[in-house]
Design a protein around this motif. Structure first.
Motif, short mmCIF file in Angstrom:
data_model
loop_
_atom_site.label_atom_id
_atom_site.label_comp_id
_atom_site.label_asym_id
_atom_site.label_seq_id
_atom_site.Cartn_x
_atom_site.Cartn_y
_atom_site.Cartn_z
N ALA A 190 0.55 -1.31 0.12
CA ALA A 190 -0.02 0.21 -0.08
C ALA A 190 1.07 1.54 -0.55
N VAL A 191 0.29 2.41 -1.02
CA VAL A 191 0.89 4.10 -0.42
C VAL A 191 0.16 4.49 -0.25
N ILE A 192 0.04 5.29 0.71
CA ILE A 192 -0.22 6.25 0.94
C ILE A 192 -0.51 7.68 1.30
N LEU A 193 -1.33 8.18 -0.04
CA LEU A 193 -0.40 9.32 -0.14
C LEU A 193 -1.28 10.73 -0.28
N THR A 194 -0.82 11.65 0.46
CA THR A 194 -2.66 13.16 0.99
C THR A 194 -1.80 14.53 0.67
N HIS A 195 -2.09 15.29 1.08
CA HIS A 195 -2.09 16.45 1.26
C HIS A 195 -1.44 16.24 2.84
N GLY A 196 -0.30 16.88 2.97
CA GLY A 196 -0.42 17.24 4.52
C GLY A 196 0.36 16.40 5.14
N SER A 197 0.17 15.95 6.70
CA SER A 197 0.42 14.71 7.22
C SER A 197 -1.19 14.28 7.64
N LEU A 198 -1.61 14.22 6.77
CA LEU A 198 -2.80 13.23 6.99
C LEU A 198 -2.81 11.19 6.24
N GLY A 199 -2.35 11.33 6.06
CA GLY A 199 -1.61 10.09 5.56
C GLY A 199 -0.94 9.13 6.80
N LYS A 200 0.17 10.64 7.66
CA LYS A 200 0.79 9.65 8.46
C LYS A 200 -0.28 9.26 9.77
N ILE A 201 -0.79 10.46 10.03
CA ILE A 201 -2.02 10.35 11.09
C ILE A 201 -2.36 8.85 11.08
N LEU A 202 -3.75 9.47 9.94
CA LEU A 202 -4.58 8.23 9.28
C LEU A 202 -3.47 6.50 9.97
N LEU A 203 -2.45 6.69 9.09
CA LEU A 203 -1.34 5.25 9.63
C LEU A 203 -1.51 5.02 11.32
N GLU A 204 -1.07 6.17 11.64
CA GLU A 204 -1.07 6.33 13.55
C GLU A 204 -2.19 5.83 14.05
N ALA A 205 -3.23 6.23 13.24
CA ALA A 205 -4.50 5.40 13.88
C ALA A 205 -4.52 4.12 13.66
N VAL A 206 -4.49 3.91 12.31
CA VAL A 206 -4.79 2.06 12.73
C VAL A 206 -3.47 1.56 12.93
N GLU A 207 -1.81 2.32 13.76
CA GLU A 207 -1.52 1.33 13.78
C GLU A 207 -1.89 1.15 15.62
N THR A 208 -2.63 2.39 16.04
CA THR A 208 -3.27 2.03 17.79
C THR A 208 -3.96 0.94 17.41
N MET A 209 -5.19 0.28 16.45
CA MET A 209 -6.14 -0.57 16.21
C MET A 209 -5.85 -2.02 15.81
N LEU A 210 -4.86 -1.68 15.33
CA LEU A 210 -3.83 -2.59 14.82
C LEU A 210 -2.31 -3.41 15.24
N GLY A 211 -2.18 -2.11 15.34
CA GLY A 211 -0.53 -2.90 15.77
C GLY A 211 0.07 -2.36 14.50
N PRO A 212 1.87 -2.77 14.40
CA PRO A 212 2.63 -1.71 13.93
C PRO A 212 2.27 -3.29 12.61
N GLN A 213 2.32 -2.34 11.76
CA GLN A 213 1.96 -2.55 9.70
C GLN A 213 2.94 -2.26 8.96
N GLU A 214 3.66 -4.09 8.08
CA GLU A 214 4.64 -4.22 7.52
C GLU A 214 4.20 -3.42 5.60
N SER A 215 5.22 -3.19 4.70
CA SER A 215 4.33 -3.35 3.42
C SER A 215 3.29 -2.24 3.02
N VAL A 216 3.73 -0.68 3.34
CA VAL A 216 2.90 0.37 3.67
C VAL A 216 3.51 1.28 3.57
#
Lengths: 124, 166
Positions: free
Chosen positions: A4-30
């Motif tokens: 996966a590539v998450i490409l956004t304006h500003g820091s949205l992608g980074k923050i979204l992944l942070e939110a995902v990882e609070t629920m699912l733990g660290p993710q690979e291949s992104v």
């Protein structure tokens, strides 16, 4: 594993992944990228540099923004990459929880569908 | 190089001519177009061309009320000189200062050129976080200024235009 590539304006992608990882733990291949300070060609280049040989999904935030235009353009060379706009938390949660067990095409359709279902309007 | 804030009346001069190497994107479509109710929003480019994939993408993406289109530099100059932009609120987006200069040479009565985004590239110096200029850009802007065009930098309507002076 589907990349996966998450490409956004500003820091949205980074923050979204942070939110995902609070629920699912660290993710690979992104990979998370921002369009900040980059021309269209540079955005295309930085996405392409993150891709490996296997099919993947490009998540972008806004249909019509430079991340979307860049990825759509990149797909001329990499039609094996699906592009989904409107990235949100339900979409990413669906992707990260289902990518290990669904074949690529089915995964793409499921992720899109789950993202739509994640939007519920409660109104009188 | 001085970059004083432009202190005149910040009245918008139409058509807005914006230099942006991201072409049509969020800042342009939402930030300018939809916020200020601009139309038509024209991508002025000989490079993109009417029939390219990129052209098709832009056509599809620009919301209908902005009446987006892709025109060549010569077509844009023609629309302008024959008065199509009179009493309208058009936004013209060019990829480089050179295309703006070409429009002026073809007779477009341009008064103001807004640099909205020229991003980092090898051989370009930073003027502002969203404006990097090459020697060629500077030469072109100097020529435009000599033809009576005010050059200003502004990324969004809410930010103050910054006068560019060589």
């Amino acid at each position: 594993m589907t990349h996966a590539v998450i490409l956004t304006h500003g820091s949205l992608g980074k923050i979204l992944l942070e939110a995902v990882e609070t629920m699912l733990g660290p993710q690979e291949s992104v990979d998370v990228l921002s369009n900040e300070g980059q021309s269209l060609d540079q955005i295309i280049g930085s996405v392409e540099a993150r891709l490996n040989d296997s099919p993947g999904i490009l998540f972008v935030d806004y249909c019509g923004g430079s991340p979307f235009v860049a990825c759509k353009s990149l797909r001329d060379r990499r039609p094996d990459q699906a592009l989904i706009s409107g990235v949100n938390l339900p979409m990413l949660l669906s992707f990260f929880t289902k990518r290990a067990r669904l074949p690529f095409r089915e995964l793409v359709a499921t992720v899109e569908n789950d993202a739509h279902r994640g939007i519920q309007c409660i109104s009188t | 190089m001085k970059l004083p804030f432009f202190r005149g009346k910040d009245k918008i001069v139409f058509p807005i001519v914006r230099v942006d190497d991201r072409l049509l994107h969020g800042q342009v479509i939402v930030g300018w177009g939809q916020t200020l109710g601009l139309h038509p929003v024209l991508l002025v480019s000989d490079r993109i061309g009417k029939d390219s994939e990129l052209a098709a993408t832009f056509r599809q993406l620009v919301p209908e009320e902005l009446r987006g289109d892709i025109v060549t530099v010569a077509e844009a100059a023609e629309l302008w000189t024959r008065g199509d932009f009179k009493d309208a609120r058009p936004l013209l987006v060019v990829e480089t200062p050179v295309d703006a200069l070409k429009m002026v040479r073809l007779g477009a009565p341009m008064k103001v050129l807004t640099i909205g985004g020229l991003h980092f590239r090898e051989g370009r110096d930073e003027i502002l976080p969203y404006v990097f200029l090459s020697d060629w850009d500077r030469t072109t802007l100097r020529e435009l200024a000599g033809l009576g065009v005010r050059i200003q930098c502004q990324d969004l309507p809410a930010s103050k235009p910054i006068l560019y002076e060589d």
